[in-house]
Design a protein around this motif. Structure first.
Motif, PDB file in Angstrom:
ATOM      1  N   GLU A  57      24.202  27.614  31.818  1.00 25.49           N
ATOM      2  CA  GLU A  57      23.577  28.767  31.165  1.00 25.49           C
ATOM      3  C   GLU A  57      24.627  29.787  30.728  1.00 25.49           C
ATOM      4  O   GLU A  57      24.606  30.274  29.603  1.00 25.49           O
ATOM      5  CB  GLU A  57      22.567  29.425  32.098  1.00 25.49           C
ATOM      6  N   GLN A  58      25.574  30.082  31.622  1.00 20.08           N
ATOM      7  CA  GLN A  58      26.642  31.022  31.270  1.00 20.08           C
ATOM      8  C   GLN A  58      27.470  30.486  30.105  1.00 20.08           C
ATOM      9  O   GLN A  58      27.830  31.231  29.192  1.00 20.08           O
ATOM     10  CB  GLN A  58      27.559  31.267  32.478  1.00 20.08           C
ATOM     11  N   ALA A  59      27.767  29.196  30.138  1.00 18.87           N
ATOM     12  CA  ALA A  59      28.576  28.592  29.077  1.00 18.87           C
ATOM     13  C   ALA A  59      27.840  28.653  27.743  1.00 18.87           C
ATOM     14  O   ALA A  59      28.418  29.013  26.717  1.00 18.87           O
ATOM     15  CB  ALA A  59      28.904  27.145  29.433  1.00 18.87           C
ATOM     16  N   ARG A  60      26.549  28.341  27.752  1.00 27.01           N
ATOM     17  CA  ARG A  60      25.777  28.336  26.505  1.00 27.01           C
ATOM     18  C   ARG A  60      25.617  29.739  25.939  1.00 27.01           C
ATOM     19  O   ARG A  60      25.571  29.932  24.728  1.00 27.01           O
ATOM     20  CB  ARG A  60      24.419  27.675  26.716  1.00 27.01           C
ATOM     21  N   GLU A  61      25.534  30.756  26.805  1.00 25.47           N
ATOM     22  CA  GLU A  61      25.431  32.140  26.322  1.00 25.47           C
ATOM     23  C   GLU A  61      26.716  32.593  25.645  1.00 25.47           C
ATOM     24  O   GLU A  61      26.693  33.427  24.744  1.00 25.47           O
ATOM     25  CB  GLU A  61      25.118  33.084  27.489  1.00 25.47           C
ATOM     26  N   THR A  62      27.838  32.030  26.078  1.00 26.63           N
ATOM     27  CA  THR A  62      29.145  32.457  25.589  1.00 26.63           C
ATOM     28  C   THR A  62      29.625  31.652  24.388  1.00 26.63           C
ATOM     29  O   THR A  62      30.366  32.159  23.548  1.00 26.63           O
ATOM     30  CB  THR A  62      30.183  32.341  26.730  1.00 26.63           C
ATOM     31  N   ALA A  63      29.201  30.409  24.290  1.00 24.92           N
ATOM     32  CA  ALA A  63      29.703  29.493  23.254  1.00 24.92           C
ATOM     33  C   ALA A  63      29.405  29.986  21.843  1.00 24.92           C
ATOM     34  O   ALA A  63      28.349  30.547  21.579  1.00 24.92           O
ATOM     35  CB  ALA A  63      29.089  28.107  23.451  1.00 24.92           C
ATOM     36  N   ASN A  64      30.338  29.742  20.957  1.00 28.29           N
ATOM     37  CA  ASN A  64      30.129  30.005  19.529  1.00 28.29           C
ATOM     38  C   ASN A  64      29.315  28.883  18.906  1.00 28.29           C
ATOM     39  O   ASN A  64      28.581  29.092  17.955  1.00 28.29           O
ATOM     40  CB  ASN A  64      31.469  30.113  18.792  1.00 28.29           C
ATOM     41  N   ASP A  65      29.478  27.666  19.446  1.00 26.99           N
ATOM     42  CA  ASP A  65      28.799  26.483  18.912  1.00 26.99           C
ATOM     43  C   ASP A  65      28.190  25.706  20.078  1.00 26.99           C
ATOM     44  O   ASP A  65      28.855  24.894  20.709  1.00 26.99           O
ATOM     45  CB  ASP A  65      29.801  25.625  18.141  1.00 26.99           C
ATOM     46  N   ARG A  66      26.934  25.976  20.365  1.00 25.79           N
ATOM     47  CA  ARG A  66      26.260  25.342  21.509  1.00 25.79           C
ATOM     48  C   ARG A  66      26.171  23.833  21.354  1.00 25.79           C
ATOM     49  O   ARG A  66      26.261  23.101  22.334  1.00 25.79           O
ATOM     50  CB  ARG A  66      24.875  25.941  21.699  1.00 25.79           C
ATOM     51  N   ASN A  67      26.000  23.360  20.132  1.00 23.90           N
ATOM     52  CA  ASN A  67      25.931  21.910  19.922  1.00 23.90           C
ATOM     53  C   ASN A  67      27.236  21.240  20.294  1.00 23.90           C
ATOM     54  O   ASN A  67      27.245  20.163  20.888  1.00 23.90           O
ATOM     55  CB  ASN A  67      25.551  21.589  18.470  1.00 23.90           C
ATOM     56  N   GLN A  68      28.350  21.861  19.929  1.00 23.65           N
ATOM     57  CA  GLN A  68      29.649  21.285  20.294  1.00 23.65           C
ATOM     58  C   GLN A  68      29.821  21.292  21.812  1.00 23.65           C
ATOM     59  O   GLN A  68      30.301  20.320  22.383  1.00 23.65           O
ATOM     60  CB  GLN A  68      30.812  22.033  19.635  1.00 23.65           C
ATOM     61  N   LEU A  69      29.406  22.362  22.450  1.00 20.48           N
ATOM     62  CA  LEU A  69      29.486  22.439  23.913  1.00 20.48           C
ATOM     63  C   LEU A  69      28.682  21.305  24.535  1.00 20.48           C
ATOM     64  O   LEU A  69      29.168  20.610  25.423  1.00 20.48           O
ATOM     65  CB  LEU A  69      28.983  23.794  24.414  1.00 20.48           C
ATOM     66  N   ASP A  70      27.455  21.097  24.068  1.00 17.42           N
ATOM     67  CA  ASP A  70      26.609  20.027  24.596  1.00 17.42           C
ATOM     68  C   ASP A  70      27.257  18.661  24.381  1.00 17.42           C
ATOM     69  O   ASP A  70      27.225  17.799  25.262  1.00 17.42           O
ATOM     70  CB  ASP A  70      25.226  20.058  23.944  1.00 17.42           C
ATOM     71  N   THR A  71      27.862  18.461  23.215  1.00 19.22           N
ATOM     72  CA  THR A  71      28.543  17.199  22.922  1.00 19.22           C
ATOM     73  C   THR A  71      29.710  16.985  23.878  1.00 19.22           C
ATOM     74  O   THR A  71      29.898  15.889  24.412  1.00 19.22           O
ATOM     75  CB  THR A  71      29.047  17.181  21.458  1.00 19.22           C
ATOM     76  N   LEU A  72      30.482  18.025  24.122  1.00 20.44           N
ATOM     77  CA  LEU A  72      31.633  17.916  25.016  1.00 20.44           C
ATOM     78  C   LEU A  72      31.211  17.614  26.453  1.00 20.44           C
ATOM     79  O   LEU A  72      31.912  16.913  27.177  1.00 20.44           O
ATOM     80  CB  LEU A  72      32.452  19.210  24.987  1.00 20.44           C
ATOM     81  N   LEU A  73      30.069  18.136  26.852  1.00 17.13           N
ATOM     82  CA  LEU A  73      29.596  17.925  28.222  1.00 17.13           C
ATOM     83  C   LEU A  73      28.904  16.578  28.394  1.00 17.13           C
ATOM     84  O   LEU A  73      28.729  16.113  29.513  1.00 17.13           O
ATOM     85  CB  LEU A  73      28.681  19.065  28.655  1.00 17.13           C
TER      86      LEU A  73
END
Length: 86
Positions: A57-73
């Protein structure tokens, strides 16, 4: 508190992207050039989530690109994302 950061080196290619106002291409270039020491904010956040330093949740609130974050995880992110959204 913990630092999540983006590292961009002023390579000739980065300078050219800036000069030509192709700013939307910079994150992709940073991602592809980790070997040079560059990293996106999302790469930093993904690492912190994997280490258990921050939660998704903290990571998604901070990310500029949530889709990229999800892909990386990876694929397990969908289940975590569903819990965060609930």
């Amino acid at each position: 508190r913990v630092a999540a950061f983006e590292i961009m080196l002023a390579t000739p290619a980065i300078r050219n992207l800036i000069r030509e106002a192709k700013l939307h291409e910079i994150p992709s270039y940073i991602s592809m050039n980790a070997k040079l020491g560059m990293r996106t904010l999302e790469q930093s956040l993904a690492e912190l989530v994997r280490q258990g330093t921050i939660d998704l949740e903290q990571a998604r609130e901070t990310a500029n690109d949530r889709n990229q974050l999800d892909t990386l995880l990876g694929p397990g992110t969908s289940a975590l994302k569903a819990r965060v959204s609930a």
